[in-house]
Design an enzyme around this catalytic site. Structure first.
Site, PDB file in Angstrom:
ATOM      1  CD  GLU A 193      33.217  11.465  71.628  1.00  0.00           C
ATOM      2  OE1 GLU A 193      32.386  12.368  71.791  1.00  0.00           O
ATOM      3  OE2 GLU A 193      33.970  11.413  70.644  1.00  0.00           O
ATOM      4  CB  CYS A 228      34.492   2.328  66.594  1.00  0.00           C
ATOM      5  SG  CYS A 228      35.973   3.347  66.530  1.00  0.00           S
ATOM      6  CB  CYS A 245      45.729   9.724  71.709  1.00  0.00           C
ATOM      7  SG  CYS A 245      46.839   8.653  70.746  1.00  0.00           S
ATOM      8  CB  CYS A 302      48.427  11.823  64.439  1.00  0.00           C
ATOM      9  SG  CYS A 302      49.265  10.255  64.797  1.00  0.00           S
ATOM     10  CB  CYS A 326      44.180  12.365  64.933  1.00  0.00           C
ATOM     11  SG  CYS A 326      43.170  11.422  66.091  1.00  0.00           S
ATOM     12  CD  GLU A 371      48.978   3.019  69.007  1.00  0.00           C
ATOM     13  OE1 GLU A 371      48.466   3.620  68.043  1.00  0.00           O
ATOM     14  OE2 GLU A 371      49.251   1.810  68.974  1.00  0.00           O
ATOM     15  CB  SER A 414      43.720   0.679  64.404  1.00  0.00           C
ATOM     16  OG  SER A 414      44.213   1.639  63.499  1.00  0.00           O
ATOM     17  CB  SER A 434      47.545   4.631  61.352  1.00  0.00           C
ATOM     18  OG  SER A 434      46.366   4.080  61.886  1.00  0.00           O
ATOM     19  CG  LEU A 435      52.439   3.594  55.960  1.00  0.00           C
ATOM     20  CD1 LEU A 435      53.421   3.157  57.042  1.00  0.00           C
ATOM     21  CD2 LEU A 435      52.600   2.710  54.721  1.00  0.00           C
ATOM     22  CG  ASN A 487      36.152  12.090  58.826  1.00  0.00           C
ATOM     23  OD1 ASN A 487      35.311  12.286  57.968  1.00  0.00           O
ATOM     24  ND2 ASN A 487      36.404  10.886  59.319  1.00  0.00           N
ATOM     25  CB  CYS A 496      38.269   7.623  61.110  1.00  0.00           C
ATOM     26  SG  CYS A 496      37.381   6.561  60.042  1.00  0.00           S
TER      27      CYS A 496
END
Ligand code: SAH
Length: 374
Positions: free
Chosen positions: A111, A124, A131, A135, A138, A187, A220, A243-244, A323, A366
């Site tokens: 997407e 974006c 991925c 995480c 996500c 990533e 990112s 992305s911490l 989100n 996001c």
């Protein structure tokens, strides 16, 4: 904190995959010429094809009237093969946010999201189908990695957005893509070569590329330290976002599992190095999760971790309201906690912004890109 389940970390895509057909956007101008010659076609036509693709944003071969009709199909097949098909476009914010679901040549789904603002338009883009970073908050991270995308597959998402804007299909009149963020699926630094190829195609002057400013491009990352160091030495001043999501290893090990490989300290050092080498301010992404990472003491710790590298304005913090993804146990922070978090960072002199949540209702915000076809 709950027991941490061991998550598989996938760095390499499965072997033996068929590659997408080579496309003009995969190649440097010299390589485009060489490819046509290999196919027994005149090399100088490559420039004309590039002008159609990057300059005029044409996608219909019938409009390429400067190419000899007898050869047009062969030229187009040689350098502009179809790479992806839009399956569905969803709109929000009165049409100024548009999410597109793409089907790639092998059936993989990705997407992209176009967001138009009064003063800019941001694409974006996805850099991988799926991925491997796992995480847990996500949506993309839940399905694992299918494969890396090619440079041209990534570029095509931007070109599609550029076409829609140029043709006046997005409310606000004809426009251009001013910004590209690698914040879709995947990533980007795990697909380093194709992503760098994309950055070159986006920044090369037209008609070799799209002629964008590197400053408008944001890469990112979860924090693949060796790749962050490499990126700093490329000499292309893209913006780096890290992305911490947690300032301490204990929590970050859970939220961003790659942290078990590269600690908070090593990762923040690499971000600081990026700022030092490129003179570009690094963006620290921090998704605010209620009761998980949004405590006042963690704001203080985050401030200290960032300030320890110097107070010369090398960094700013971008808080993202979480989100929630389906089935996830996490929710967004209480607004009062979010305000306190901002206040504490600012008290330490760290510029802090809260990201808007465009496209939420179309799952385009996001971390919600999951690319299911239903
Ligand atoms: N792999 C890259 C790009 C991923 S998406 C990276 O991790 O940076 C871009 C941003 O969205 C990242 O900061 C990611 O952590 C964040 N994100 C992912 N899921 C989210 C969610 N559910 N809510 C808010 N932000 C999320």
């Amino acid at each position: 904190m709950s027991e941490r389940t061991p998550l598989p970390l996938v760095f390499d895509e499965p072997r033996g995959r068929k590659k997408p057909p080579p496309h003009l956007a995969d190649l440097t101008p010299d390589e485009r010429k060489a490819r046509l010659e290999e196919l027994g076609l005149p090399g100088f036509r490559a420039k004309q094809l590039s002008t159609h693709y990057f300059g005029r944003l044409v996608d219909d071969p019938a409009e390429m009237t400067d190419l000899p009709a007898a050869q047009r199909d062969e030229l187009v097949a040689g350098l502009l093969p179809d790479l992806m098909t839009p399956l569905r476009t969803m709109e929000a914010d009165r049409g100024t946010t548009r999410k597109t679901l793409w089907k790639l040549f092998d059936g993989a789904l990705v997407e992209s999201v176009l967001m138009r603002y009064p003063d800019r338009a941001t694409m974006c883009v996805s850099s991988q189908a799926g991925c491997g970073m796992a995480c847990p908050f996500c949506a993309t991270g839940q399905g694992g990695l299918q494969r890396n995308m090619s440079t041209a597959e990534i570029v095509e998402q931007v070109v599609a957005g550029a076409r829609a804007l140029a043709r006046g299909e997005v409310p606000g009149g004809p426009g251009r893509v001013s910004n590209v963020v690698f914040m879709g699926m995947g990533e980007p630094l795990a697909n380093y070569k194709a992503v760098m190829g994309t950055v070159r195609r986006l920044t090369d002057p037209t008609p070799d590329g799209l002629g964008m400013s590197a400053r408008g491009i944001t890469v990112s990352t979860v924090g693949l330290v060796p790749r962050m160091l490499q990126l700093a030495d490329e000499g292309i001043p893209v913006t780096l976002a890290l992305s911490l999501h947690a300032p301490d290893d204990e929590l970050r090990n859970e939220l961003v599992p790659i942290n078990t490989r590269f600690s908070v300290d090593e990762t923040v050092d690499a971000a600081w190095n990026y700022a030092k080498v490129t003179k570009r301010r690094v963006s620290i992404e921090y998704a605010m999760m209620r009761g998980i990472n949004d405590q006042a003491w963690r704001a203080d710790l985050l401030g200290d971790v960032l300030q320890a590298r110097g107070d010369w304005g090398w960094v700013h913090v971008n808080l993202i309201p979480l989100n929630p993804t389906p089935g996830s146990k996490w929710t967004a922070s209480d607004p009062a906690d979010e305000r306190e978090f901002v206040r504490r960072l600012e008290a330490k002199g760290i510029p802090t912004t809260v990201r808007d949540t465009r496209g939420r209702e179309i799952d385009g915000a996001c971390g919600q890109l999951a690319a299911t076809e239903s």
